[in-house]
Design a protein around this motif. Structure first.
Motif, PDB file in Angstrom:
ATOM      1  N   UNK A   1      -3.582   3.695 -11.122  1.00 26.72           N
ATOM      2  CA  UNK A   1      -3.443   3.575 -12.486  1.00 26.72           C
ATOM      3  C   UNK A   1      -2.318   4.392 -12.821  1.00 26.72           C
ATOM      4  N   UNK A   2      -0.922   4.981 -11.631  1.00 22.42           N
ATOM      5  CA  UNK A   2      -0.117   5.861 -11.565  1.00 22.42           C
ATOM      6  C   UNK A   2       1.195   4.800 -11.549  1.00 22.42           C
ATOM      7  N   UNK A   3       0.877   3.276 -11.983  1.00 24.68           N
ATOM      8  CA  UNK A   3       1.715   2.606 -12.511  1.00 24.68           C
ATOM      9  C   UNK A   3       2.135   2.098 -13.797  1.00 24.68           C
ATOM     10  N   UNK A   4       0.984   3.040 -14.266  1.00 26.22           N
ATOM     11  CA  UNK A   4       1.104   3.376 -15.611  1.00 26.22           C
ATOM     12  C   UNK A   4       1.466   4.542 -16.482  1.00 26.22           C
ATOM     13  N   UNK A   5       1.820   5.680 -15.278  1.00 26.60           N
ATOM     14  CA  UNK A   5       2.040   6.332 -16.000  1.00 26.60           C
ATOM     15  C   UNK A   5       3.335   6.718 -15.541  1.00 26.60           C
ATOM     16  N   UNK A   6       4.515   6.565 -14.314  1.00 27.08           N
ATOM     17  CA  UNK A   6       4.842   7.482 -13.982  1.00 27.08           C
ATOM     18  C   UNK A   6       6.280   5.614 -13.978  1.00 27.08           C
ATOM     19  N   UNK A   7       7.272   6.084 -14.422  1.00 30.34           N
ATOM     20  CA  UNK A   7       8.366   5.547 -15.471  1.00 30.34           C
ATOM     21  C   UNK A   7       9.196   4.747 -14.054  1.00 30.34           C
ATOM     22  N   UNK A   8       9.160   3.072 -13.367  1.00 25.93           N
ATOM     23  CA  UNK A   8       9.414   2.171 -12.676  1.00 25.93           C
ATOM     24  C   UNK A   8      10.762   1.960 -12.627  1.00 25.93           C
ATOM     25  N   UNK A   9      11.627   1.298 -11.547  1.00 28.20           N
ATOM     26  CA  UNK A   9      12.646  -0.051 -12.437  1.00 28.20           C
ATOM     27  C   UNK A   9      12.730  -0.328 -11.574  1.00 28.20           C
TER      28      UNK A   9
ATOM     29  N   UNK B   1       0.738  -1.190   0.211  1.00 29.70           N
ATOM     30  CA  UNK B   1       0.159   0.292   0.449  1.00 29.70           C
ATOM     31  C   UNK B   1       1.212   1.055   0.234  1.00 29.70           C
ATOM     32  N   UNK B   2       1.339   1.221   0.321  1.00 35.01           N
ATOM     33  CA  UNK B   2       3.053   2.015   0.554  1.00 35.01           C
ATOM     34  C   UNK B   2       3.370   2.048  -0.474  1.00 35.01           C
ATOM     35  N   UNK B   3       4.037   1.483  -1.741  1.00 31.96           N
ATOM     36  CA  UNK B   3       4.557   1.680  -2.456  1.00 31.96           C
ATOM     37  C   UNK B   3       3.218   2.271  -3.602  1.00 31.96           C
TER      38      UNK B   3
ATOM     39  N   UNK C   1      -0.540  -2.814  -4.727  1.00 37.34           N
ATOM     40  CA  UNK C   1      -0.342  -1.768  -5.408  1.00 37.34           C
ATOM     41  C   UNK C   1      -1.514  -1.420  -5.671  1.00 37.34           C
ATOM     42  N   UNK C   2      -1.284  -1.727  -7.154  1.00 36.01           N
ATOM     43  CA  UNK C   2      -2.868  -1.535  -7.679  1.00 36.01           C
ATOM     44  C   UNK C   2      -3.763   0.267  -7.341  1.00 36.01           C
ATOM     45  N   UNK C   3      -4.165  -0.793  -6.143  1.00 34.82           N
ATOM     46  CA  UNK C   3      -5.345  -0.179  -5.063  1.00 34.82           C
ATOM     47  C   UNK C   3      -4.655   1.133  -4.501  1.00 34.82           C
TER      48      UNK C   3
ATOM     49  N   UNK D   1      11.060  -4.461  -1.805  1.00 34.95           N
ATOM     50  CA  UNK D   1       9.858  -3.674  -2.326  1.00 34.95           C
ATOM     51  C   UNK D   1       9.206  -4.251  -3.601  1.00 34.95           C
ATOM     52  N   UNK D   2       8.067  -4.282  -2.815  1.00 35.15           N
ATOM     53  CA  UNK D   2       7.170  -5.248  -4.787  1.00 35.15           C
ATOM     54  C   UNK D   2       7.196  -4.314  -5.815  1.00 35.15           C
ATOM     55  N   UNK D   3       7.177  -4.795  -6.810  1.00 34.77           N
ATOM     56  CA  UNK D   3       7.013  -4.136  -8.214  1.00 34.77           C
ATOM     57  C   UNK D   3       5.595  -4.617  -8.308  1.00 34.77           C
ATOM     58  N   UNK D   4       5.130  -3.088  -9.349  1.00 39.35           N
ATOM     59  CA  UNK D   4       3.971  -4.185 -10.764  1.00 39.35           C
ATOM     60  C   UNK D   4       4.451  -4.938 -10.893  1.00 39.35           C
ATOM     61  N   UNK D   5       2.933  -5.437 -11.633  1.00 40.44           N
ATOM     62  CA  UNK D   5       1.653  -5.733 -11.066  1.00 40.44           C
ATOM     63  C   UNK D   5       1.053  -6.387  -9.943  1.00 40.44           C
ATOM     64  N   UNK D   6       0.715  -5.441  -9.137  1.00 39.41           N
ATOM     65  CA  UNK D   6      -0.052  -6.590  -8.072  1.00 39.41           C
ATOM     66  C   UNK D   6      -0.810  -5.899  -7.690  1.00 39.41           C
ATOM     67  N   UNK D   7      -1.802  -6.803  -6.961  1.00 42.23           N
ATOM     68  CA  UNK D   7      -3.358  -5.676  -6.384  1.00 42.23           C
ATOM     69  C   UNK D   7      -3.113  -5.126  -5.365  1.00 42.23           C
TER      70      UNK D   7
END
Length: 178
Positions: free
Chosen positions: A73-81, A36-38, A67-69, A59-65
């Motif tokens: 949708x911001x895991x689709x906009x913000x670049x991550x690695x 949830x923090x992520x 994180x998604x909650x 630290x967990x990575x998307x996709x994960x329910x």
């Protein structure tokens, strides 16, 4: 005063977000346990056009329910690695001339309200584990340690709250200098 409707908020489309000029801020999550923090960090990062988030260690990575909650949708906009080792990312970013700032309570830390980001510089802010904070070797490798002043009995903020406070403070200081 009338509350605005969602369609009045001038929100960017995902494609517009991807091409928008980003703020010179990078987030590094050092061994964050709570999904949830992520997700909350992703959501805040979207709000302030953060360039990238590095997810390190456990630290967990998307996709994960979970994180998604909170990410909405911001895991689709913000670049991550993802990177297994936080220090590897710090070395890489330092080599690119990016200033590394750990958010931690430490000797000789710079209080956030006294931190003055320099124009035309890029900053990476490291947020640590919910229990242990930023690892000591990461603190040692940082250019500066920034502390959020706190005046109550706990002297502890949730990592997603800390991230929101720091991002807003630094973003507003950078915007004021533009």
């Amino acid at each position: 005063m009338r509350k605005l409707k969602n369609e009045e908020l001038d929100r960017l489309e995902v494609s517009e977000f991807k091409t928008a000029e980003k703020s010179p801020i990078i987030i590094i999550l050092d061994n964050i346990r709570s999904l949830n923090n992520i997700g909350s960090v992703f959501r805040t990062s979207d709000a302030f056009l953060i360039e990238k988030i590095y997810l390190c260690g456990i630290t967990a990575q998307p996709p994960h329910n979970d994180i998604r909650k909170t990410a909405l949708g911001s895991t689709e906009t913000v670049d991550w690695e993802y990177a297994e080792n936080t220090l590897d990312i710090i070395k890489k970013l330092k080599a690119e001339g990016i200033n590394i700032c750990s958010i931690e309570q430490a000797e000789n830390a710079t209080m956030l309200n006294k931190f003055a980001p320099q124009p035309h510089k890029k900053y990476a802010f490291v947020f640590g584990n919910e229990v242990k904070g930023v690892a000591q070797d990461v603190v040692d490798a940082s250019d500066v340690v920034i502390e959020i002043p706190q005046y109550g009995t706990k002297h502890s903020l949730n990592i997603s709250v800390s991230c929101g406070v720091v991002i807003w403070d630094v973003f507003s200081k950078i915007e004021d200098r533009r």
